[in-house]
Design an enzyme around this catalytic site. Structure first.
Site: not given
Ligand code: ARG
Length: 498
Positions: A331, A336, A339, A168-169, A291, A297, A299, A123
């Protein structure tokens, strides 16, 4: 059969320069690579924890010189085998900790191997290993982030005069400069480095010696082991050392989640502003993807991947928080899985700063397109209202009303005209006679920007001040990180040296 002449590229011949290899891998992601085992990732740190623990046991008289030497020889051999790729974790032995003990005692036939687990538990071992792992990862991430910020600031320096619309927006709002936009990105990222460095300080304390949760009767010296691991201090209460597993992971995940949100906004900016409909910026051939069906394309896949990685990060953060929520002190095996979450999260975010760094270094700013978009679309409306108020002794609200009317009257021209302003002023019952200065101001995006001189504003001088102070903050972050690095180096020398 005719032999294929060209080097194979899945999306054909559209691009002038070959794609960046790292970016191809970045975009392909887990489609074509597998992941290492979690405890394989921890192995080097577990050996270090073992070294520190064994030296401590010798220091307090539990091991003899000879026993320590034998254990150290076994651990070094294990490390060599691991690095050569000849050591495999055996799943039957459950985890890295039992595998290591087994290797020393049974593979190497070192009798003292049976004493290595004195006064400790898996532990506190795993909690220690995870702090070592996290510390190294956070340092690397913070450093690559610093590098990215420096890259952004360098580009900002060259673009302090590049006028562009701000939104904005998603609608045209007020004009700014590319330099201001870029230092906006970097300012957020700077906070992310600061919070990662703070995480480093919080986590850099040793849980080793907490054993299962409740300490040990062996006369261990936790401070001594902590020094050999490069920790700043011991995390004192042995119960908290174990119960808190996952907490540092969560702090780091939270810093990274905010960081990834910032990088996701950067990505979205790049995606949008590089479409042909904006055409403000152009991503270099190296970083676009094609593509398999549409030959034209270009992208920005990298940016889309970053956006979704931000989302994955949030998922991991929420899972990490959930795992720690309700278990009883001590513990619990739930932890575990912290992780896996933090390792995935770190793995997913690791390359993001360097990919974006490459993209931003090679990004082209189409200054004339950006400026053109500031000459129409009423983007200087607020500036005109401010100007009228300042130069003609009116209130801001009166000028706002005048300009809003003028916008309506000049809609066909696409920009505020003096004739429309005159009409609006008269209608509002105000007395303003427009001069050549007024006309110049209305037609000059540069003049609007020049008037914004306060701290943090888009004018060139304000942006230059930001670049300077952000660079200074980065210098400080670098000094902090180098201090931790140096401490780690010295500790490693003491733990692994003769
Ligand atoms: N592999 C375990 C983990 O990562 C080690 C600790 C196991 N301890 C226990 N009491 N079962 O959590």
């Amino acid at each position: 059969m005719a032999k294929q002449k060209q080097k194979f590229q899945v999306w054909g011949n559209r691009l002038n320069t070959p794609p960046d290899e790292l970016n191809i891998g970045f975009c392909a992601g887990r489609d074509v690579v597998s992941l290492p085992m979690a405890d394989e990732v921890l192995l080097e740190y577990d050996v270090w924890t073992n070294m520190a623990h064994a030296r401590m046991l010798k220091h307090v008289g539990v091991l003899t010189d000879q026993e320590l030497l034998e254990i150290r020889t076994g651990l070094s051999a294990l490390l060599a085998e691991h690095r050569a790729g000849t050591f495999q974790l055996d799943p039957v032995k459950e985890d890295v900790h039992i595998n290591v003990e087994h290797y020393i005692t049974f593979v190497r036939q070192i009798a003292a191997g049976k004493k290595i687990h004195t006064g400790r538990s898996r532990n506190d071992q795993v909690s220690t290993d995870m702090r070592l792992f996290l510390r190294a990862e956070v340092i690397d991430l913070a450093e690559s982030l610093i590098h990215l910020i420096r890259t952004i600031l360098k580009r900002a320096e060259a673009e302090t005069g590049s006028i562009m619309p701000g939104f904005t927006h998603y609608q045209p709002a007020m004009m700014t400069t590319a330099g201001h936009w870029l230092t906006g990105w970097s300012q957020g990222l700077l906070r992310d480095v600061t919070s990662l460095v703070q995480n480093l300080k919080t986590m850099n304390r040793s849980p080793l010696g907490a054993a299962a949760s409740f300490g040990t009767s062996w006369p261990i010296n936790r401070e001594y082991a902590a020094e050999l691991l490069g920790f700043d201090a011991v995390e004192e209460n042995s119960l908290d050392c174990i119960s808190s597993r996952g907490e540092n992971e969560t702090r780091v995940a939270s810093s990274i989640a905010i960081l990834m949100n910032h990088l996701s906004i950067v990505s979205q900016d790049i995606i949008l502003l590089s479409t042909p409909y904006y055409g403000f910026i152009e991503v270099d051939d190296k970083y676009v993807t094609g593509s398999s069906i549409m030959p034209q394309k270009r992208n920005p896949d990298f940016a889309e991947i970053i956006r979704s990685k931000a989302s994955m990060t949030q998922g991991s953060l929420i899972s990490l928080l959930g795992i720690q929520k309700g278990a009883m002190s001590g513990y619990n095996r739930d932890t575990q899985q912290t992780k896996y979450l933090i390792m995935d999260l770190l793995r997913e975010s690791r390359d993001v700063p360097s990919i974006l760094g490459g993209v931003i270094t090679s990004l082209r700013f189409n200054r004339s397109t950006m400026r053109q978009q500031c000459e129409s679309g009423f983007i200087n409306s607020t500036d005109i209202a401010d100007w009228l108020a300042q130069k003609h002794g009116l209130s801001f609200r009166d000028c706002y009303e005048v300009v809003s009317l003028a916008v309506k009257y000049s809609e066909a021209q696409g920009k505020v005209t003096v004739a429309a302003l005159e009409k609006a002023v008269a209608e509002q019952g105000l007395k303003v006679s427009f001069s050549g200065n007024d006309r110049d101001f209305i037609d000059s995006p540069e003049k609007s920007l020049l008037n914004k001189q306060h701290t943090g504003a888009p004018s060139a001088s304000s942006v230059k001040r930001m670049i300077h102070s952000q660079n200074e903050s980065l210098d400080q972050m670098e000094r902090d990180i180098n201090g931790v690095r140096e401490k780690i180096r010295i500790a490693q020398e003491r733990a692994f040296g003769d």
